[in-house]
Design a protein around this motif. Structure first.
Motif, PDB file in Angstrom:
ATOM      1  N   CYS A  21      -5.848   0.980  -4.537  1.00  0.00           N
ATOM      2  CA  CYS A  21      -4.674   0.362  -3.921  1.00  0.00           C
ATOM      3  C   CYS A  21      -4.338   0.911  -2.537  1.00  0.00           C
ATOM      4  O   CYS A  21      -3.478   0.356  -1.867  1.00  0.00           O
ATOM      5  CB  CYS A  21      -3.460   0.569  -4.818  1.00  0.00           C
ATOM      6  SG  CYS A  21      -3.601  -0.251  -6.389  1.00  0.00           S
ATOM      7  N   ARG A  22      -4.985   1.962  -2.134  1.00  0.00           N
ATOM      8  CA  ARG A  22      -4.640   2.610  -0.873  1.00  0.00           C
ATOM      9  C   ARG A  22      -4.760   1.650   0.295  1.00  0.00           C
ATOM     10  O   ARG A  22      -5.786   1.014   0.500  1.00  0.00           O
ATOM     11  CB  ARG A  22      -5.530   3.830  -0.644  1.00  0.00           C
ATOM     12  CG  ARG A  22      -5.114   4.653   0.557  1.00  0.00           C
ATOM     13  CD  ARG A  22      -5.939   5.891   0.702  1.00  0.00           C
ATOM     14  NE  ARG A  22      -5.702   6.757  -0.442  1.00  0.00           N
ATOM     15  CZ  ARG A  22      -6.659   7.443  -1.043  1.00  0.00           C
ATOM     16  NH1 ARG A  22      -7.898   7.378  -0.630  1.00  0.00           N
ATOM     17  NH2 ARG A  22      -6.373   8.222  -2.077  1.00  0.00           N
ATOM     18  N   ASN A  23      -3.661   1.530   1.049  1.00  0.00           N
ATOM     19  CA  ASN A  23      -3.588   0.680   2.240  1.00  0.00           C
ATOM     20  C   ASN A  23      -3.921  -0.786   1.954  1.00  0.00           C
ATOM     21  O   ASN A  23      -4.455  -1.480   2.816  1.00  0.00           O
ATOM     22  CB  ASN A  23      -4.494   1.225   3.342  1.00  0.00           C
ATOM     23  CG  ASN A  23      -4.027   2.570   3.821  1.00  0.00           C
ATOM     24  OD1 ASN A  23      -2.826   2.814   3.940  1.00  0.00           O
ATOM     25  ND2 ASN A  23      -4.948   3.463   4.081  1.00  0.00           N
ATOM     26  N   LYS A  24      -3.602  -1.255   0.763  1.00  0.00           N
ATOM     27  CA  LYS A  24      -3.840  -2.653   0.391  1.00  0.00           C
ATOM     28  C   LYS A  24      -2.511  -3.395   0.295  1.00  0.00           C
ATOM     29  O   LYS A  24      -1.480  -2.825  -0.027  1.00  0.00           O
ATOM     30  CB  LYS A  24      -4.539  -2.757  -0.964  1.00  0.00           C
ATOM     31  CG  LYS A  24      -5.867  -2.062  -1.037  1.00  0.00           C
ATOM     32  CD  LYS A  24      -6.935  -2.863  -0.347  1.00  0.00           C
ATOM     33  CE  LYS A  24      -8.288  -2.333  -0.694  1.00  0.00           C
ATOM     34  NZ  LYS A  24      -9.042  -1.749   0.330  1.00  0.00           N
ATOM     35  N   SER A  25      -2.564  -4.684   0.571  1.00  0.00           N
ATOM     36  CA  SER A  25      -1.423  -5.571   0.328  1.00  0.00           C
ATOM     37  C   SER A  25      -1.692  -6.297  -0.981  1.00  0.00           C
ATOM     38  O   SER A  25      -2.760  -6.865  -1.172  1.00  0.00           O
ATOM     39  CB  SER A  25      -1.280  -6.588   1.457  1.00  0.00           C
ATOM     40  OG  SER A  25      -0.932  -5.932   2.650  1.00  0.00           O
ATOM     41  N   LYS A  49       0.522   4.793  -2.328  1.00  0.00           N
ATOM     42  CA  LYS A  49      -0.202   4.558  -1.078  1.00  0.00           C
ATOM     43  C   LYS A  49      -0.399   3.060  -0.808  1.00  0.00           C
ATOM     44  O   LYS A  49      -1.235   2.680  -0.003  1.00  0.00           O
ATOM     45  CB  LYS A  49      -1.580   5.223  -1.119  1.00  0.00           C
ATOM     46  CG  LYS A  49      -1.553   6.694  -1.416  1.00  0.00           C
ATOM     47  CD  LYS A  49      -1.093   7.487  -0.236  1.00  0.00           C
ATOM     48  CE  LYS A  49      -1.237   8.973  -0.541  1.00  0.00           C
ATOM     49  NZ  LYS A  49      -0.555   9.808   0.377  1.00  0.00           N
ATOM     50  N   LYS A  51       0.124  -0.445   0.811  1.00  0.00           N
ATOM     51  CA  LYS A  51       0.588  -0.875   2.126  1.00  0.00           C
ATOM     52  C   LYS A  51       1.767  -1.842   1.986  1.00  0.00           C
ATOM     53  O   LYS A  51       2.786  -1.700   2.652  1.00  0.00           O
ATOM     54  CB  LYS A  51      -0.554  -1.549   2.880  1.00  0.00           C
ATOM     55  CG  LYS A  51      -0.188  -2.021   4.260  1.00  0.00           C
ATOM     56  CD  LYS A  51      -1.389  -2.647   4.933  1.00  0.00           C
ATOM     57  CE  LYS A  51      -1.064  -3.175   6.296  1.00  0.00           C
ATOM     58  NZ  LYS A  51      -2.240  -3.808   6.916  1.00  0.00           N
ATOM     59  N   ARG A  52       1.611  -2.840   1.120  1.00  0.00           N
ATOM     60  CA  ARG A  52       2.661  -3.837   0.910  1.00  0.00           C
ATOM     61  C   ARG A  52       2.528  -4.402  -0.493  1.00  0.00           C
ATOM     62  O   ARG A  52       1.426  -4.725  -0.933  1.00  0.00           O
ATOM     63  CB  ARG A  52       2.535  -4.965   1.919  1.00  0.00           C
ATOM     64  CG  ARG A  52       3.634  -5.991   1.819  1.00  0.00           C
ATOM     65  CD  ARG A  52       3.513  -7.091   2.857  1.00  0.00           C
ATOM     66  NE  ARG A  52       3.283  -6.528   4.175  1.00  0.00           N
ATOM     67  CZ  ARG A  52       2.361  -6.981   5.026  1.00  0.00           C
ATOM     68  NH1 ARG A  52       1.591  -7.981   4.705  1.00  0.00           N
ATOM     69  NH2 ARG A  52       2.199  -6.416   6.194  1.00  0.00           N
ATOM     70  N   PHE A  77       7.856  -0.607   1.140  1.00  0.00           N
ATOM     71  CA  PHE A  77       6.734  -1.559   1.218  1.00  0.00           C
ATOM     72  C   PHE A  77       6.929  -2.757   0.307  1.00  0.00           C
ATOM     73  O   PHE A  77       6.100  -3.663   0.297  1.00  0.00           O
ATOM     74  CB  PHE A  77       5.415  -0.853   0.909  1.00  0.00           C
ATOM     75  CG  PHE A  77       5.432  -0.077  -0.377  1.00  0.00           C
ATOM     76  CD1 PHE A  77       5.177  -0.685  -1.582  1.00  0.00           C
ATOM     77  CD2 PHE A  77       5.751   1.279  -0.362  1.00  0.00           C
ATOM     78  CE1 PHE A  77       5.215   0.028  -2.766  1.00  0.00           C
ATOM     79  CE2 PHE A  77       5.777   2.007  -1.535  1.00  0.00           C
ATOM     80  CZ  PHE A  77       5.511   1.384  -2.747  1.00  0.00           C
TER      81      PHE A  77
END
Length: 83
Positions: A21-25, A49, A51-52, A77
């Motif tokens: 999931c890191r830096n994922k929308s 972590k 992103k959105r 987020f």
């Protein structure tokens, strides 16, 4: 349960693994229903972590309740959309 056929991402991997999931929308349709609400809760409990996280639902009142449960100050987020 496989959520994404191209990468074979399972529910357990998504919920328990920050790397996935890191830096994922992430878009959750029906996010205020019984499964959606539980899924959102598990994601926020295990992953910090993201992103959105977009929660899409048709029920404005349930979204209001979910917004009270998951404070926007703690989870900046989070986004809610009624459709």
């Amino acid at each position: 349960m496989v959520l994404c056929s191209k990468s074979n991402v399972t529910f357990d991997m998504l919920v328990t693994n920050n790397f996935v999931c890191r830096n994922k929308s992430i878009l959750i349709t029906g996010g205020t229903g019984s499964f959606g609400r539980s899924f959102v809760s598990k994601l926020l409990e295990k992953n910090n972590k993201i992103k959105r996280l977009v929660i899409f639902s048709r029920d404005e009142f349930k979204q209001f309740e979910l917004q009270k449960e998951f404070n926007m100050e703690k989870y900046p987020f989070l986004r809610f959309f009624v459709g």
